[in-house]
Scaffold this active site. Structure first.
Site, PDB file in Angstrom:
ATOM      1  N   ASP A  55      13.763   9.354  10.038  1.00  0.00           N
ATOM      2  CA  ASP A  55      14.334   8.364   9.116  1.00  0.00           C
ATOM      3  C   ASP A  55      13.281   7.336   8.699  1.00  0.00           C
ATOM      4  O   ASP A  55      12.318   7.086   9.428  1.00  0.00           O
ATOM      5  CB  ASP A  55      15.535   7.678   9.792  1.00  0.00           C
ATOM      6  CG  ASP A  55      16.422   6.964   8.790  1.00  0.00           C
ATOM      7  OD1 ASP A  55      16.398   7.332   7.594  1.00  0.00           O
ATOM      8  OD2 ASP A  55      17.135   6.033   9.189  1.00  0.00           O
ATOM      9  N   ASN A 114      23.780  13.700   3.100  1.00  0.00           N
ATOM     10  CA  ASN A 114      22.713  13.360   2.148  1.00  0.00           C
ATOM     11  C   ASN A 114      22.980  13.908   0.740  1.00  0.00           C
ATOM     12  O   ASN A 114      22.335  13.500  -0.220  1.00  0.00           O
ATOM     13  CB  ASN A 114      21.344  13.851   2.652  1.00  0.00           C
ATOM     14  CG  ASN A 114      20.809  13.057   3.837  1.00  0.00           C
ATOM     15  OD1 ASN A 114      20.096  13.584   4.690  1.00  0.00           O
ATOM     16  ND2 ASN A 114      21.126  11.769   3.900  1.00  0.00           N
TER      17      ASN A 114
HETATM   18  C1  IPE Z   1      19.718  10.727   8.884  1.00  0.00           C
HETATM   19  O1  IPE Z   1      19.179   9.752   8.081  1.00  0.00           O
HETATM   20  C2  IPE Z   1      19.560  12.064   8.219  1.00  0.00           C
HETATM   21  C3  IPE Z   1      18.201  12.588   8.216  1.00  0.00           C
HETATM   22  C4  IPE Z   1      17.160  12.034   8.754  1.00  0.00           C
HETATM   23  C5  IPE Z   1      18.048  13.845   7.515  1.00  0.00           C
HETATM   24  P1  IPE Z   1      20.072   8.948   7.039  1.00  0.00           P
HETATM   25  O2  IPE Z   1      19.190   7.942   6.384  1.00  0.00           O
HETATM   26  O3  IPE Z   1      20.791   9.878   6.147  1.00  0.00           O
HETATM   27  O4  IPE Z   1      21.145   8.264   7.996  1.00  0.00           O
HETATM   28  P2  IPE Z   1      22.019   6.957   7.795  1.00  0.00           P
HETATM   29  O5  IPE Z   1      22.604   7.017   6.412  1.00  0.00           O
HETATM   30  O6  IPE Z   1      21.096   5.796   7.923  1.00  0.00           O
HETATM   31  O7  IPE Z   1      23.021   7.003   8.893  1.00  0.00           O
HETATM   32  C1  IPE Z   2      14.880  10.054   5.915  1.00  0.00           C
HETATM   33  O1  IPE Z   2      14.459   8.977   5.180  1.00  0.00           O
HETATM   34  C2  IPE Z   2      14.900  11.318   5.107  1.00  0.00           C
HETATM   35  C3  IPE Z   2      16.241  11.805   4.796  1.00  0.00           C
HETATM   36  C4  IPE Z   2      17.346  11.263   5.181  1.00  0.00           C
HETATM   37  C5  IPE Z   2      16.332  12.985   3.968  1.00  0.00           C
HETATM   38  P1  IPE Z   2      15.453   8.136   4.266  1.00  0.00           P
HETATM   39  O2  IPE Z   2      15.419   8.707   2.889  1.00  0.00           O
HETATM   40  O3  IPE Z   2      16.784   8.036   4.872  1.00  0.00           O
HETATM   41  O4  IPE Z   2      14.721   6.744   4.271  1.00  0.00           O
HETATM   42  P2  IPE Z   2      15.407   5.313   4.391  1.00  0.00           P
HETATM   43  O5  IPE Z   2      16.269   5.327   5.623  1.00  0.00           O
HETATM   44  O6  IPE Z   2      16.209   5.120   3.141  1.00  0.00           O
HETATM   45  O7  IPE Z   2      14.267   4.372   4.494  1.00  0.00           O
HETATM   46 MG    MG Z   3      17.689   6.725   6.104  1.00  0.00          MG
END
Ligand code: IPE
Ligand code: IPE
Ligand code: MG
Length: 255
Positions: A36, A84
């Site tokens: 993340d 996602n």
């Molecule tokens: C978790 O990250 C999913 C992945 C890393 C693929 P998210 O960014 O989607 O999670 P939330 O929304 O903060 O819970």
């Molecule tokens: C994790 O990074 C990747 C996925 C969830 C696909 P994020 O895209 O969630 O990055 P933040 O949490 O918005 O910084």
């Molecule tokens: Mg995230």
């Protein structure tokens, strides 16, 4: 009679950097990573979010190499959750393209390095091209043994359990035959041991639907570091922390 090339062990993915002393450390067999913070990493640099996803994708290779070098046998990476899909379509497209491009560019080298690729998640909703690429990667690398790279893509822990229950019912499994082991065989992760350590980068303290069944007794480690910056040193720190944990599994410590 196998040829000489077949009997040679795969070349090491990376040389163990001298600064990482593994003496006396308990190395987790299976590590899961919630990768993340890509978006925030990019925003911090005044860049669009997709730049963070690009940097994050590149970082997988570094952490995979370090994992193999440290002796981790299974690395599960959370790359795209069922939730996602609710992101803007352009971002979803970017994430699909990045997996497709990585498979295209890196599959040969991963295979040559003894990496077995697995997929945990649903193939429903994924384009035909990407689905074919994923299936080809699984097939090509299925006998590799150096490290398993289990890609949780279009993965949700709840969807996984629903999927398992539906297939058990379709198989007409009698209710009294349903056990934890049998359910495990119906999960995407069948055949893999439960994760010992779950790492979350990006500073949040939640599982976000990641391995909710399998991680029942995993140790949890969170770091504020954004995923693109999570390097070998950070992984080492997580392993040291894991090593210091007392895993009791509900029992009392003897002695
Ligand atoms: C978790 O990250 C999913 C992945 C890393 C693929 P998210 O960014 O989607 O999670 P939330 O929304 O903060 O819970
Ligand atoms: C994790 O990074 C990747 C996925 C969830 C696909 P994020 O895209 O969630 O990055 P933040 O949490 O918005 O910084
Ligand atoms: Mg995230």
């Amino acid at each position: 009679m196998p040829s000489e090339a077949q009997t040679l062990p795969p070349p090491p993915l990376a040389r163990l950097p001298g600064t990482f002393d593994l003496t006396g450390l308990r190395i987790p067999h299976h590590v899961g990573i919630i990768m993340d913070g890509n978006g925030r990493w990019a925003q911090q640099r005044g860049q669009p979010r997709f730049m963070g996803h690009r940097a994050g994708t590149t970082n997988i290779r570094r952490v995979l190499e370090a994992s193999a070098t440290f002796g981790i046998k299974v690395l599960t990476i959370y790359a795209f959750s069922t939730e996602n899909w609710a992101r803007p379509p352009a971002e979803v497209r970017t994430l699909m393209q990045l997996l497709s491009r990585s498979l295209n560019d890196q599959l040969g080298e991963l295979h040559a390095n003894g990496v077995q690729i697995r997929h945990s998640g649903s193939l429903v909703g994924i384009s035909d091209t990407l689905r074919r690429q994923i299936l080809a990667a699984l097939e090509l690398t299925r006998n590799n043994t150096r490290i398993v790279l289990n890609v949780a893509f279009n993965y949700g822990g709840r969807a996984e359990i629903i999927d398992a229950v539906q297939r058990m019912m379709a198989d007409r499994v009698p209710p009294d035959q349903i056990s934890e082991d049998l359910l495990g065989e119906y999960l995407y992760t069948h055949g893999l041991p439960d994760p010992d350590l779950i790492i979350r980068t990006g500073g949040e303290y939640r599982l976000s639907n990641f391995l909710i069944w399998q991680a029942a007794y995993a140790e949890y480690y969170a770091t504020p570091t954004y995923w693109p910056d999570f390097d070998e040193g950070e992984l080492y720190r997580a392993i040291v922390t894991y090593s210091e944990r007392d895993r009791r599994f509900g029992k009392v410590k003897v002695g």
